[in-house]
Write an enzyme that holds these catalytic residues in place. Structure first.
Site, PDB file in Angstrom:
ATOM      1  N   GLY A  83       0.803  -1.219   0.000  1.00 40.38           N
ATOM      2  CA  GLY A  83       0.000   0.000   0.000  1.00 40.38           C
ATOM      3  C   GLY A  83       0.828   1.257   0.000  1.00 40.38           C
ATOM      4  O   GLY A  83       2.044   1.210   0.173  1.00 40.38           O
ATOM      5  N   ARG A  92      -1.257   9.475   8.633  1.00 40.92           N
ATOM      6  CA  ARG A  92      -1.547   8.080   8.281  1.00 40.92           C
ATOM      7  C   ARG A  92      -3.003   7.926   7.852  1.00 40.92           C
ATOM      8  O   ARG A  92      -3.325   7.163   6.954  1.00 40.92           O
ATOM      9  CB  ARG A  92      -1.253   7.171   9.476  1.00 40.92           C
ATOM     10  CG  ARG A  92       0.234   7.119   9.828  1.00 40.92           C
ATOM     11  CD  ARG A  92       0.482   6.319  11.092  1.00 40.92           C
ATOM     12  NE  ARG A  92       1.890   6.279  11.457  1.00 40.92           N
ATOM     13  CZ  ARG A  92       2.480   7.158  12.266  1.00 40.92           C
ATOM     14  NH1 ARG A  92       1.786   8.150  12.800  1.00 40.92           N
ATOM     15  NH2 ARG A  92       3.756   7.040  12.553  1.00 40.92           N
ATOM     16  N   ASP A 127      -4.646   0.529  12.218  1.00 41.50           N
ATOM     17  CA  ASP A 127      -5.750   0.098  13.083  1.00 41.50           C
ATOM     18  C   ASP A 127      -7.040  -0.097  12.283  1.00 41.50           C
ATOM     19  O   ASP A 127      -7.755  -1.077  12.471  1.00 41.50           O
ATOM     20  CB  ASP A 127      -5.964   1.125  14.199  1.00 41.50           C
ATOM     21  CG  ASP A 127      -4.675   1.386  14.958  1.00 41.50           C
ATOM     22  OD1 ASP A 127      -4.204   0.461  15.629  1.00 41.50           O
ATOM     23  OD2 ASP A 127      -4.130   2.496  14.845  1.00 41.50           O
ATOM     24  N   ASP A 152       5.929   2.673  17.789  1.00 41.26           N
ATOM     25  CA  ASP A 152       5.864   3.859  18.657  1.00 41.26           C
ATOM     26  C   ASP A 152       6.402   3.512  20.046  1.00 41.26           C
ATOM     27  O   ASP A 152       7.122   4.304  20.666  1.00 41.26           O
ATOM     28  CB  ASP A 152       4.404   4.336  18.775  1.00 41.26           C
ATOM     29  CG  ASP A 152       3.718   4.307  17.423  1.00 41.26           C
ATOM     30  OD1 ASP A 152       3.546   5.357  16.817  1.00 41.26           O
ATOM     31  OD2 ASP A 152       3.380   3.190  16.970  1.00 41.26           O
ATOM     32  N   ARG A 155      10.117   3.393  19.791  1.00 43.65           N
ATOM     33  CA  ARG A 155      10.694   4.750  19.724  1.00 43.65           C
ATOM     34  C   ARG A 155      10.687   5.396  21.105  1.00 43.65           C
ATOM     35  O   ARG A 155      11.653   6.042  21.518  1.00 43.65           O
ATOM     36  CB  ARG A 155       9.869   5.608  18.753  1.00 43.65           C
ATOM     37  CG  ARG A 155      10.106   5.235  17.316  1.00 43.65           C
ATOM     38  CD  ARG A 155       9.140   5.943  16.371  1.00 43.65           C
ATOM     39  NE  ARG A 155       9.524   5.685  14.985  1.00 43.65           N
ATOM     40  CZ  ARG A 155       8.683   5.699  13.963  1.00 43.65           C
ATOM     41  NH1 ARG A 155       7.400   5.945  14.156  1.00 43.65           N
ATOM     42  NH2 ARG A 155       9.112   5.477  12.741  1.00 43.65           N
ATOM     43  N   ARG A 157      10.657   3.876  24.054  1.00 41.71           N
ATOM     44  CA  ARG A 157      11.630   3.220  24.935  1.00 41.71           C
ATOM     45  C   ARG A 157      13.053   3.650  24.575  1.00 41.71           C
ATOM     46  O   ARG A 157      13.898   3.845  25.449  1.00 41.71           O
ATOM     47  CB  ARG A 157      11.482   1.699  24.857  1.00 41.71           C
ATOM     48  CG  ARG A 157      10.171   1.215  25.469  1.00 41.71           C
ATOM     49  CD  ARG A 157       9.931  -0.252  25.163  1.00 41.71           C
ATOM     50  NE  ARG A 157      10.862  -1.114  25.849  1.00 41.71           N
ATOM     51  CZ  ARG A 157      11.190  -2.346  25.427  1.00 41.71           C
ATOM     52  NH1 ARG A 157      10.632  -2.829  24.325  1.00 41.71           N
ATOM     53  NH2 ARG A 157      12.022  -3.085  26.101  1.00 41.71           N
ATOM     54  N   HIS A 179      -2.109   3.851  16.247  1.00 42.65           N
ATOM     55  CA  HIS A 179      -0.770   4.066  15.700  1.00 42.65           C
ATOM     56  C   HIS A 179      -0.900   5.320  14.835  1.00 42.65           C
ATOM     57  O   HIS A 179      -1.219   5.250  13.661  1.00 42.65           O
ATOM     58  CB  HIS A 179      -0.328   2.859  14.857  1.00 42.65           C
ATOM     59  CG  HIS A 179       0.905   3.141  14.028  1.00 42.65           C
ATOM     60  ND1 HIS A 179       2.078   3.611  14.555  1.00 42.65           N
ATOM     61  CD2 HIS A 179       1.123   3.032  12.693  1.00 42.65           C
ATOM     62  CE1 HIS A 179       2.963   3.771  13.599  1.00 42.65           C
ATOM     63  NE2 HIS A 179       2.409   3.439  12.451  1.00 42.65           N
TER      64      HIS A 179
HETATM   65  N1  LIG Z   1       2.841  -0.091  10.833  1.00 47.31           N
HETATM   66  C1  LIG Z   1       3.912   0.692  10.867  1.00 47.31           C
HETATM   67  O1  LIG Z   1       4.427   0.988  11.941  1.00 47.31           O
HETATM   68  C2  LIG Z   1       4.452   1.215   9.571  1.00 47.31           C
HETATM   69  C3  LIG Z   1       5.714   1.830   9.506  1.00 47.31           C
HETATM   70  C4  LIG Z   1       6.151   2.306   8.270  1.00 47.31           C
HETATM   71  C5  LIG Z   1       5.340   2.188   7.147  1.00 47.31           C
HETATM   72  N2  LIG Z   1       4.125   1.580   7.251  1.00 47.31           N
HETATM   73  C6  LIG Z   1       3.211   1.421   6.126  1.00 47.31           C
HETATM   74  O2  LIG Z   1       3.613   0.305   5.332  1.00 47.31           O
HETATM   75  C7  LIG Z   1       3.073   0.465   4.013  1.00 47.31           C
HETATM   76  C8  LIG Z   1       4.166   0.209   2.995  1.00 47.31           C
HETATM   77  O3  LIG Z   1       5.150   1.207   3.063  1.00 47.31           O
HETATM   78  P1  LIG Z   1       6.453   1.135   2.119  1.00 47.31           P
HETATM   79  O4  LIG Z   1       7.349   2.246   2.547  1.00 47.31           O
HETATM   80  O5  LIG Z   1       6.965  -0.254   2.059  1.00 47.31           O
HETATM   81  O6  LIG Z   1       5.795   1.522   0.700  1.00 47.31           O
HETATM   82  P2  LIG Z   1       6.381   1.164  -0.754  1.00 47.31           P
HETATM   83  O7  LIG Z   1       5.725   2.108  -1.692  1.00 47.31           O
HETATM   84  O8  LIG Z   1       7.875   1.107  -0.699  1.00 47.31           O
HETATM   85  O9  LIG Z   1       5.841  -0.317  -1.023  1.00 47.31           O
HETATM   86  C9  LIG Z   1       4.489  -0.615  -1.120  1.00 47.31           C
HETATM   87  C10 LIG Z   1       4.374  -1.856  -1.978  1.00 47.31           C
HETATM   88  O10 LIG Z   1       3.016  -2.276  -1.962  1.00 47.31           O
HETATM   89  C11 LIG Z   1       2.735  -2.808  -3.256  1.00 47.31           C
HETATM   90  N3  LIG Z   1       1.295  -2.846  -3.476  1.00 47.31           N
HETATM   91  C12 LIG Z   1       0.422  -1.798  -3.619  1.00 47.31           C
HETATM   92  N4  LIG Z   1      -0.829  -2.246  -3.799  1.00 47.31           N
HETATM   93  C13 LIG Z   1      -0.766  -3.607  -3.793  1.00 47.31           C
HETATM   94  C14 LIG Z   1      -1.739  -4.632  -3.936  1.00 47.31           C
HETATM   95  N5  LIG Z   1      -3.047  -4.350  -4.115  1.00 47.31           N
HETATM   96  N6  LIG Z   1      -1.325  -5.908  -3.880  1.00 47.31           N
HETATM   97  C15 LIG Z   1      -0.013  -6.209  -3.682  1.00 47.31           C
HETATM   98  N7  LIG Z   1       0.954  -5.272  -3.543  1.00 47.31           N
HETATM   99  C16 LIG Z   1       0.574  -3.987  -3.600  1.00 47.31           C
HETATM  100  C17 LIG Z   1       3.478  -1.860  -4.205  1.00 47.31           C
HETATM  101  O11 LIG Z   1       3.662  -2.451  -5.481  1.00 47.31           O
HETATM  102  C18 LIG Z   1       4.782  -1.623  -3.441  1.00 47.31           C
HETATM  103  O12 LIG Z   1       5.775  -2.559  -3.813  1.00 47.31           O
HETATM  104  C19 LIG Z   1       2.496   1.896   3.975  1.00 47.31           C
HETATM  105  O13 LIG Z   1       1.100   1.862   4.143  1.00 47.31           O
HETATM  106  C20 LIG Z   1       3.170   2.574   5.148  1.00 47.31           C
HETATM  107  O14 LIG Z   1       2.423   3.669   5.642  1.00 47.31           O
HETATM  108  C21 LIG Z   1       3.689   1.077   8.434  1.00 47.31           C
END
Ligand SMILES: NC(=O)c1ccc[n+]([C@@H]2O[C@H](COP(=O)([O-])OP(=O)(O)OC[C@H]3O[C@@H](n4cnc5c(N)ncnc54)[C@H](O)[C@@H]3O)[C@@H](O)[C@H]2O)c1
Length: 316
Positions: A83, A92, A127, A152, A155, A157, A179
């Site tokens: 995504g 977010r 979430d 979080d 970070r 800690r 988050h």
């Molecule tokens: N939970 C956390 O603490 C946390 C921390 C950092 C980032 N994230 C989230 O993780 C996600 C990914 O971030 P990233 O930096 O790796 O992004 P990115 O753009 O580097 O990678 C996203 C990947 O998802 C793929 N993708 C998109 N739609 C798809 C689908 N329908 N089916 C399969 N693959 C698909 C894309 O082709 C791409 O390779 C984001 O939503 C970001 O906000 C979460």
């Protein structure tokens, strides 16, 4: 002689920066025997599999393959990191419309290929996406959960450890709730070796004042914005956080982690997924702990749920 089947098989959907960082830490950990990589950009997943496989002579054997959803059959756990990520200044929650569509695309395919495994969501807003994923997957409670505030909390800690001159692993403190912007620190429980933070001296010998602690939380809350401003996205720490969760599941560790699960009446919150310290094992998020929080903390936790509930309504 029959060949042994690989065990501890992990699936990963989304091999962007977060997914690749998780995969890179997983291959070095020895926690899983097999990793399946899937991405809408099939070439990207294939390239990551090639690059990671070429590192195996340095770390030890493992099977890493890229391909379609059918490869997920028999996975103990599937991690979703697919995504859009935040652009500088973007919250977010602003990713919701796009990534709700991504989760609705992915989860039914994961469940069709692998009806019984645990699903761990890391895509943002984690979430709300966890709640959507849980509704789609219809697995037993706890089997679909999100990485929540694990990053979080890490970070927080880290920053507290730096301030007090203590290994962050010896700092016991949690960030709970969303988050995201409405998350909150549970100051009433935060401690080092059982001693409340208010009674511990800082590394420079000074006492602890409220303003300094508030500043540490604010730096925690704003950390992603600060990193994205500088290097566009965050991925190493969440990659290690996901590894910690995956290890807790595959090894049935019953580790307490601040993961996000759809609330079932905890502290009066129902439906939306939020983070609280939770026991994580083979069944996923097995037991959410009703930690003692102050009245202010409880109110902030419930407010976090209300904010997310309103956002969830916008994509229902
Ligand atoms: N939970 C956390 O603490 C946390 C921390 C950092 C980032 N994230 C989230 O993780 C996600 C990914 O971030 P990233 O930096 O790796 O992004 P990115 O753009 O580097 O990678 C996203 C990947 O998802 C793929 N993708 C998109 N739609 C798809 C689908 N329908 N089916 C399969 N693959 C698909 C894309 O082709 C791409 O390779 C984001 O939503 C970001 O906000 C979460």
């Amino acid at each position: 002689m029959a060949r042994l089947q690989p065990r501890d098989r992990v699936g990963l959907v989304g091999t962007g920066m977060v997914g690749a960082s998780f995969a890179y830490s997983l291959m070095q950990s020895g926690v899983a025997n097999e990793l399946i990589l899937i991405d809408a950009d099939a070439a990207r997943a294939e390239g990551e599999a090639m690059d990671l496989n070429h590192g195996l002579p340095f770390v030890g054997p493992m099977r890493i393959r890229a391909g379609g959803y059918e490869l997920l059959a028999g996975c103990d756990l599937v991690v979703i990191t697919a995504g859009a990520n935040q652009r500088p200044g973007q919250t977010r929650l602003e990713l919701l419309q796009t990534n709700a569509g991504v989760i609705r695309d992915i989860v039914p395919k994961v469940v069709a290929a692998n009806p019984r495994g645990v699903i761990l969501v890391a895509s943002n807003p984690v979430d709300i996406l966890t709640r959507i994923a849980a509704d789609l997957a219809r697995l037993p409670p706890g089997q679909v959960f999100g990485s929540g505030t694990i990053l979080d909390t890490a970070r927080f800690r880290y920053l507290l450890g730096e301030h007090f001159g203590v290994n962050p692993q010896s700092v016991h403190a949690y960030i709970v709730g969303e988050h995201g912007d409405s998350e909150l620190p549970v100051w009433s429980m935060a401690n080092i070796a059982g001693v409340r933070l208010a009674d511990v001296s800082a590394a420079d010998g000074s006492g602890v004042d409220r303003a300094t602690l508030d500043q540490i939380f604010e730096r925690t809350r704003m950390a992603a914005y600060e990193i994205i401003q500088r290097k566009r996205s965050t991925y190493y720490a969440i990659g290690l956080g996901l590894l910690t969760i995956v290890e807790a599941v595959l090894r049935d560790q019953h580790t307490v982690l601040t993961v996000s699960t759809p609330m079932r009446g905890t502290f009066g919150v129902d439906g939306i997924a939020l983070s609280l310290p939770t026991i994580v094992g083979l069944g996923g998020a097995e037991n959410v702990l009703e930690i003692p929080m102050s009245a202010d903390e409880l109110a902030a936790f419930r407010r976090s749920g209300e904010i997310l509930e309103a956002q969830l309504d916008s994509v229902r």
